[in-house]
Design a protein around this motif. Structure first.
Motif, PDB file in Angstrom:
ATOM      1  N   ASN A 207      -5.760  -8.174 -12.021  1.00 45.13           N
ATOM      2  CA  ASN A 207      -4.673  -7.217 -11.810  1.00 45.13           C
ATOM      3  C   ASN A 207      -4.695  -6.229 -12.967  1.00 45.13           C
ATOM      4  O   ASN A 207      -5.125  -6.567 -14.073  1.00 45.13           O
ATOM      5  CB  ASN A 207      -3.312  -7.928 -11.773  1.00 45.13           C
TER       6      ASN A 207
ATOM      7  N   GLY B 273      -2.348  -7.429  -7.106  1.00 44.25           N
ATOM      8  CA  GLY B 273      -1.745  -6.123  -7.370  1.00 44.25           C
ATOM      9  C   GLY B 273      -0.368  -6.211  -7.992  1.00 44.25           C
ATOM     10  O   GLY B 273       0.486  -5.356  -7.720  1.00 44.25           O
TER      11      GLY B 273
ATOM     12  N   THR C  56      -2.883  -8.261  -1.458  1.00 40.71           N
ATOM     13  CA  THR C  56      -2.012  -7.255  -2.059  1.00 40.71           C
ATOM     14  C   THR C  56      -0.599  -7.530  -1.578  1.00 40.71           C
ATOM     15  O   THR C  56      -0.261  -7.263  -0.431  1.00 40.71           O
ATOM     16  CB  THR C  56      -2.461  -5.838  -1.658  1.00 40.71           C
TER      17      THR C  56
ATOM     18  N   LYS D 253       0.838  -1.199   0.000  1.00 36.55           N
ATOM     19  CA  LYS D 253       0.000   0.000   0.000  1.00 36.55           C
ATOM     20  C   LYS D 253       0.875   1.251   0.000  1.00 36.55           C
ATOM     21  O   LYS D 253       0.636   2.204  -0.731  1.00 36.55           O
ATOM     22  CB  LYS D 253      -0.899   0.011   1.240  1.00 36.55           C
TER      23      LYS D 253
END
Length: 866
Positions: free
Chosen positions: A682, A658, A629, A165
């Motif tokens: 993705n 991701g 992720t 993130k």
């Protein structure tokens, strides 16, 4: 005739104005009844009938009903009373606007700023020694704040998901405007005022430090000048209030100096900022979406009702409110009333360096220590979390070096953290190190560590991070000075008493101590690694993931030896053997079945024993890490395992992870060994597709490729088509739900039925009514066929993915799969699939708290129910 018309107009007036009168008079109903009685319009019986109604709005409606029955004279008096009240309200409003603030008001205002400045001028860093003062102004490092929030469904441990993130936010820093703390209430779109702000971020990311920054700046007249007063409340304090109270009392228990001017402060609520810090720590956080509201500061109610009324704007509607929370509690906040979502993404690399400089207070030493951390990818990644950056600096500061070899795993780092702090603690005592050893000090320290571990373990299993003085496990630590090294203490005051609230310096520290306790005592190993058939909230949110990794690392020989040598903590070799055998057994089973495997790979990585990975001998090597992720730590764990295995990889499932071009390039040697590679869900840009194309050009193994829902178009498909022609080993290409047009699909004509035996291209930008007009190959599927068994299994797979998707992701899928024609519903499996999907949408609508998302879901529900 005139009197009749006048009578009708008055009666019509209150009927036409009925709705607005209810809104206007609900806060004035008691005074209105008194005036009506004084004017002989109502009698005592009328008042009793009105007061029997539940709620002020119902009482206003009853007043209007009674007035209609009493006739024109009563209605005229009522309208006259209302008119006088409106004039008084307007006069009062003008007086308030033009009357300058009183001298006393300004005195209290300045005193409040002085109090906030004094309370916030010192920063409490982790492991600050008793009495040590660290000036906030010299140690504060800027945090990166951006608009947005993490998804409502947080399925993994927050710290573990943070890496990717944070990297994503850093890469998009030019797109996401950085927000200064003083700009939180400036409207990003300037379309409506911002009153309610939710600040979201993982544990240790700096939410409380951000609040301290705001209080410190306000106290020095450096920020937030649009407010006259800031009221700061922590949910830790609010947890201790068990009796009904009111908002006025909540303010005065912490800010007694506001008593004289509190009425004026609350009357000017548009100049008031209320900060509610640590929503995730609120013991009632699941119940804040209340429907019993408090509308006046003096109304007594339960704390949860007062908090819910503040957040939803029922209490002090013009006041500005900031709520800080970890993602774990995000879904329980009534977000429909939130005007702005702000995400704290921690430090950038520049801020990490700045933190080192401020921590060590010596540029040469700071550069030296930063170089040590920069050489360790794991430590550097975690340093983007401010709390962890502080822990790393603490290790380096106390030890001046790293014990033994450089840390490779999370457990390595935390073992060194524990050893460094305990060594520092014993050396700072009056006794010498030699005297401590002679008196059995090492054994005493081990006892304290185990007591801390017992507290951490029991509370972790109960998902608690706050401990009160009444807890028996906490009472067992009374009188031990070492406790303050790892536990933070705050005081929460109740009328007549003060209670102490404790928590570990960081959530991960609690998880580490819990793992130490489990590893070195007779407590049985928790059965937390086993996959669950029917996962519950507690098993899917990943709250024990890091605990399991720490447990595995502590049961490894190298960390066990270090803990034994430094602290006298001896682990059970039999327990370690049992654990190692279970890791091998479970990894083998998961590889065979293709079940989710990521946390097991991390546990294997923490052991750092190649023999364990080599002992995993599944019949089929299937590695499923989908729907996570992935961070760099995750990729390291995957590479560690697969690099120690030999032969082909039957399946690598990276669906919804991701993946980026850099990530695929990093693991490209592993992709050459894959037979089935799933990269769907993705966002595969051209650079990422190019990496896949290079694999197709070289690999003799890759026969099945999945790139569904990956936003590829004709240009990306042409790149893949060119690569397939070179090696001609790919047999199946699944690319449903993309942007491919007939032009792109025609490029596959000469590759079917050899080598491509199947190409699935449904839900693309295609016309499924006459596929023969642009494609004559039976191997290319653009609509559902009669192969009931294949499509039924595929439909079940798609539906399972929909169930675990967030609402945002579900909407993306629905946009594709709900673009259906009658041809899609001719088969039994398709009818079943869409019926299940409709039921799922209905369930999501019922639990949805965001109006915009709810409207979009209802749109798709209507499509499926036509």
């Amino acid at each position: 005739m005139v009197e009749k018309d006048d009578c009708n107009s008055s009666l019509t007036a209150i009927r036409v104005l009925r709705v607005s009168l209810v809104d206007e008079l609900e806060g004035w109903i008691d005074s209105l009844l008194e005036v009506l009685v004084c004017q002989d319009v109502f009698n005592c019986d009328d008042c009793e009938v009105v007061l029997c109604q539940l709620g002020p709005r119902s009482r206003v409606r009853k007043v209007l009903d009674i007035l209609e029955c009493k006739g024109e004279g009563a209605i005229k008096i009522f309208l006259t009373i209302r008119s006088h009240r409106q004039q008084e309200a307007q006069t009062h409003s003008k007086e308030v606007n033009i009357q300058p603030q009183s001298i006393e008001y300004n005195k209290v205002k300045q005193k409040h700023k002085d109090v906030l400045r004094r309370r916030s001028e010192n920063m409490l860093l982790y492991n600050t020694r008793h009495g040590e003062k660290i000036l906030f102004s010299k140690h504060y490092v800027n945090l990166l704040l951006v608009d947005g929030h993490q998804g409502l469904e947080t399925r993994r441990h927050e710290v573990l998901t943070f890496g990717q993130k944070r990297l994503s936010m850093q890469h998009k820093s030019e797109i996401h405007k950085k927000i200064a703390p003083a700009e939180l209430f400036s409207s990003p779109n300037r379309d409506r005022p911002v009153r309610k702000v939710l600040v979201n971020g993982v544990a240790g990311i700096g939410k409380t430090i951000l609040v301290q920054k705001m209080l410190y700046d306000f106290g020095r007249d450096k920020g937030h000048v649009s407010f006259d007063f800031i009221i700061h409340m922590t949910f830790r304090d609010l947890n201790l209030i068990e009796k009904p109270t009111n908002f006025r009392e909540l303010i005065l228990r912490k800010y007694r100096h506001l008593a004289k001017e509190l009425d004026s402060i609350l009357a000017n609520d548009n100049k008031l900022l209320i900060i509610l810090d640590g929503f995730d720590e609120f013991r009632h956080y699941r119940s804040c979406d209340v429907d019993i509201f408090v509308t006046e500061p003096d109304d007594d109610a339960e704390v949860v009702e007062i908090v819910g009324s503040l957040i939803q704007g029922e209490l002090l509607p013009n006041a500005s409110v900031i709520v800080t929370s970890r993602p774990a509690a995000f879904s329980h906040i009534p977000v429909g009333c939130i005007d702005r979502f702000v995400l704290i993404t921690g430090f950038s690399l520049t801020e990490v360096q700045d933190f080192f400089l401020r921590y060590f207070q010596d540029s040469a030493l700071a550069d030296q220590m930063f170089a040590v951390v920069s050489a360790n990818e794991l430590m550097l990644t975690l340093c983007y979390i401010p709390a962890f950056c502080c822990i790393v600096c603490c290790i380096l500061n106390e030890s001046k070096d790293l014990f033994g070899e450089k840390p490779k795993t999370m457990t390595d780092i935390y073992v060194q953290y524990l050893v460094a702090l305990i060594c520092s603690h014993t050396q700072s005592r009056a006794e010498t190190s030699l005297q401590v050893q002679k008196e059995g000090g090492t054994q005493k320290l081990s006892d304290v560590v185990l007591k801390l571990g017992r507290l951490a373990f029991h509370k972790l299993m109960e998902q608690q991070t706050l401990f009160y003085s009444s807890d028996q496990d906490l009472a067992a630590l009374e009188g031990c000075s070492l406790v303050s090294t790892f536990l933070d203490k705050t005081l929460a005051q109740e009328p007549g008493c003060t209670d102490e609230v404790y928590s570990f310096a960081h959530l991960t520290v609690q998880e580490f101590f819990a793992a130490v306790y489990c590893a070195v005592t007779d407590h049985p190993l928790p059965d937390t690694l086993q996959p669950t058939v029917c996962p519950t909230e507690s098993t899917t949110n990943g709250h024990l993931d890091l605990f399991n990794r720490f447990l595995s690392g502590i049961l490894s020989e190298r960390n066990a030896n270090l803990l034994s040598r430094q602290l006298g903590l001896c682990y059970h070799k039999e327990k370690a053997g049992t654990y190692r055998r279970s890791i091998i057994r479970e990894l083998t089973a998961l590889c065979d079945s293709g079940a989710h495997i990521l946390n097991h790979l991390h546990c294997l990585f923490e052991q750092q024993d190649p023999a364990l990975a080599i002992a995993v001998q599944p019949k089929m090597l299937r590695v499923n890490v989908s729907d996570e992720t992935l961070s760099q730590m995750d990729y390291n764990a995957i590479k560690y395992f697969l690099n120690l295995t030999k032969g082909k990889i039957s399946e690598l499932d990276l669906t919804g992870t991701g993946v980026s071009c850099e990530a695929l390039r990093d693991i490209q040697p592993l992709l050459f060994r894959c037979e089935n590679l799933w990269l769907g869900e993705n966002n595969l840009d051209m650079d990422t597709v190019q990496v896949v194309a290079e694999v197709l050009q070289v690999s003799d193994s890759l026969t099945h490729l999945g790139i569904g829902w990956s936003n590829i178009g004709d240009d990306e498909l042409l790149t893949l088509t060119h690569a397939i022609r070179i090696k001609k080993s790919l047999e199946e290409l699944w690319m449903e739900g993309n942007r491919v047009s007939p032009r792109g699909l025609l490029s596959l004509n000469d590759l079917t039925p050899y080598p491509l035996k199947k190409v699935v291209a449904i839900w693309n930008d295609l016309n499924d009514k006459e596929p023969e007009s642009w494609c004559s190959q039976e191997s290319i599927t653009v609509t559902f066929t009669d192969d009931e068994e294949t499509w039924e299994a595929w439909g079940e797979w798609v539906f399972r993915r929909c169930k675990v998707s967030s609402n945002d992701k579900l909407l993306m899928v629905l946009h594709k799969v709900c673009n259906i024609s009658v041809h899609c519903l001719e088969t039994k499996w398709a009818r079943t699939f869409y019926k299940q999907l409709s039921q799922l949408i209905k369930h999501r609508i019922e639990s949805c708290t965001e109006d915009d998302i709810c409207k979009k879901l209802k749109k798709f529900e209507n499509i499926l129910n036509l």
